[in-house]
Design a protein around this motif. Structure first.
Motif, PDB file in Angstrom:
ATOM      1  N   GLN A  65      21.047  11.759 -60.892  1.00  0.00           N
ATOM      2  CA  GLN A  65      19.858  10.999 -61.279  1.00  0.00           C
ATOM      3  C   GLN A  65      19.005  10.653 -60.060  1.00  0.00           C
ATOM      4  O   GLN A  65      17.803  10.476 -60.177  1.00  0.00           O
ATOM      5  N   ASN A  66      19.638  10.562 -58.894  1.00  0.00           N
ATOM      6  CA  ASN A  66      18.922  10.239 -57.660  1.00  0.00           C
ATOM      7  C   ASN A  66      18.529  11.483 -56.873  1.00  0.00           C
ATOM      8  O   ASN A  66      18.065  11.380 -55.742  1.00  0.00           O
ATOM      9  N   GLY A  67      18.758  12.668 -57.448  1.00  0.00           N
ATOM     10  CA  GLY A  67      18.331  13.902 -56.817  1.00  0.00           C
ATOM     11  C   GLY A  67      19.225  14.416 -55.713  1.00  0.00           C
ATOM     12  O   GLY A  67      18.837  15.265 -54.933  1.00  0.00           O
ATOM     13  N   ARG A  68      20.426  13.917 -55.629  1.00  0.00           N
ATOM     14  CA  ARG A  68      21.360  14.352 -54.580  1.00  0.00           C
ATOM     15  C   ARG A  68      22.370  15.325 -55.185  1.00  0.00           C
ATOM     16  O   ARG A  68      23.541  15.010 -55.360  1.00  0.00           O
ATOM     17  N   ASP A  69      21.876  16.535 -55.474  1.00  0.00           N
ATOM     18  CA  ASP A  69      22.653  17.542 -56.180  1.00  0.00           C
ATOM     19  C   ASP A  69      23.914  17.969 -55.435  1.00  0.00           C
ATOM     20  O   ASP A  69      24.981  18.091 -56.031  1.00  0.00           O
ATOM     21  N   GLU A  70      23.783  18.222 -54.127  1.00  0.00           N
ATOM     22  CA  GLU A  70      24.933  18.709 -53.354  1.00  0.00           C
ATOM     23  C   GLU A  70      26.060  17.687 -53.317  1.00  0.00           C
ATOM     24  O   GLU A  70      27.229  18.038 -53.436  1.00  0.00           O
ATOM     25  N   VAL A  71      25.705  16.429 -53.148  1.00  0.00           N
ATOM     26  CA  VAL A  71      26.715  15.362 -53.123  1.00  0.00           C
ATOM     27  C   VAL A  71      27.448  15.323 -54.464  1.00  0.00           C
ATOM     28  O   VAL A  71      28.674  15.232 -54.512  1.00  0.00           O
ATOM     29  N   ALA A  72      26.684  15.413 -55.551  1.00  0.00           N
ATOM     30  CA  ALA A  72      27.280  15.379 -56.895  1.00  0.00           C
ATOM     31  C   ALA A  72      28.202  16.574 -57.121  1.00  0.00           C
ATOM     32  O   ALA A  72      29.307  16.423 -57.659  1.00  0.00           O
ATOM     33  N   MET A  73      27.766  17.747 -56.712  1.00  0.00           N
ATOM     34  CA  MET A  73      28.592  18.942 -56.913  1.00  0.00           C
ATOM     35  C   MET A  73      29.890  18.845 -56.112  1.00  0.00           C
ATOM     36  O   MET A  73      30.946  19.260 -56.583  1.00  0.00           O
ATOM     37  N   ASN A  74      29.820  18.282 -54.915  1.00  0.00           N
ATOM     38  CA  ASN A  74      31.038  18.104 -54.115  1.00  0.00           C
ATOM     39  C   ASN A  74      31.996  17.118 -54.769  1.00  0.00           C
ATOM     40  O   ASN A  74      33.208  17.251 -54.649  1.00  0.00           O
ATOM     41  N   LEU A  76      32.466  16.802 -57.930  1.00  0.00           N
ATOM     42  CA  LEU A  76      33.063  17.408 -59.117  1.00  0.00           C
ATOM     43  C   LEU A  76      33.947  18.608 -58.810  1.00  0.00           C
ATOM     44  O   LEU A  76      34.612  19.125 -59.701  1.00  0.00           O
ATOM     45  N   LYS A  77      33.985  19.040 -57.550  1.00  0.00           N
ATOM     46  CA  LYS A  77      34.793  20.212 -57.177  1.00  0.00           C
ATOM     47  C   LYS A  77      36.279  20.009 -57.453  1.00  0.00           C
ATOM     48  O   LYS A  77      36.983  20.949 -57.771  1.00  0.00           O
ATOM     49  N   ILE A 102      26.991  20.667 -66.048  1.00  0.00           N
ATOM     50  CA  ILE A 102      26.486  20.322 -64.713  1.00  0.00           C
ATOM     51  C   ILE A 102      26.695  21.503 -63.769  1.00  0.00           C
ATOM     52  O   ILE A 102      25.791  21.900 -63.039  1.00  0.00           O
ATOM     53  N   ALA A 103      27.892  22.067 -63.791  1.00  0.00           N
ATOM     54  CA  ALA A 103      28.194  23.200 -62.913  1.00  0.00           C
ATOM     55  C   ALA A 103      27.279  24.380 -63.198  1.00  0.00           C
ATOM     56  O   ALA A 103      26.782  25.032 -62.286  1.00  0.00           O
ATOM     57  N   LYS A 104      27.016  24.640 -64.472  1.00  0.00           N
ATOM     58  CA  LYS A 104      26.177  25.771 -64.849  1.00  0.00           C
ATOM     59  C   LYS A 104      24.733  25.564 -64.392  1.00  0.00           C
ATOM     60  O   LYS A 104      24.133  26.442 -63.788  1.00  0.00           O
ATOM     61  N   ILE A 105      24.183  24.405 -64.648  1.00  0.00           N
ATOM     62  CA  ILE A 105      22.777  24.148 -64.339  1.00  0.00           C
ATOM     63  C   ILE A 105      22.526  23.994 -62.846  1.00  0.00           C
ATOM     64  O   ILE A 105      21.586  24.558 -62.305  1.00  0.00           O
ATOM     65  N   TYR A 106      23.384  23.256 -62.167  1.00  0.00           N
ATOM     66  CA  TYR A 106      23.120  22.961 -60.770  1.00  0.00           C
ATOM     67  C   TYR A 106      23.594  24.041 -59.812  1.00  0.00           C
ATOM     68  O   TYR A 106      23.153  24.092 -58.677  1.00  0.00           O
ATOM     69  N   SER A 107      24.483  24.930 -60.231  1.00  0.00           N
ATOM     70  CA  SER A 107      24.880  26.007 -59.326  1.00  0.00           C
ATOM     71  C   SER A 107      23.949  27.198 -59.459  1.00  0.00           C
ATOM     72  O   SER A 107      23.795  27.970 -58.519  1.00  0.00           O
TER      73      SER A 107
END
Length: 110
Positions: A65-74, A76-77, A102-107
């Motif tokens: 929600q805050n636009g920090r995609d990489e942090v979020a993906m890390n 959920l790894k 999330i994994a599908k859209i953001y990766s």
């Protein structure tokens, strides 16, 4: 502006106008449950992977929600999709499907 003698460091500031909200909106379109999350932390409390890795679905949603995609993906790894979080969610969110969405859209979209 009044100076109270303290402020946020530049690294702690988030300008919500600068990030692409389109990704989160496309996630919410595919998985509307992401907007139902009340950030209660139940999912994080029961997460087995969270005891050994920095895995937190609640925090990852907030980062998205805050636009920090990489942090979020890390965050959920480490998820092993065991489903404990789905069982305890007071809002009945299908967390497995949410994490996969999330994994599908953001990766795919960078």
């Amino acid at each position: 502006m009044v100076n109270f003698g303290f402020g946020l460091l530049a690294s702690s500031r988030i300008n919500l106008d600068l990030f692409d909200k389109e990704k989160f909106d496309s996630l919410a379109t595919e998985e509307p449950d992401v907007r139902k999350c009340i950030a209660c932390g139940s999912c994080t409390a029961v997460c087995t992977a969270g005891k050994f890795t920095p895995t937190s679905l609640r925090a990852a949603i907030e980062e998205l929600q805050n636009g920090r995609d990489e942090v979020a993906m890390n965050m959920l790894k480490g998820c092993q999709l065991c489903g404990k979080c789905t069982m305890v969610c007071p809002r009945g969110i299908n967390t497995r499907h949410l994490i996969l969405s999330i994994a599908k859209i953001y990766s795919n979209k960078k």
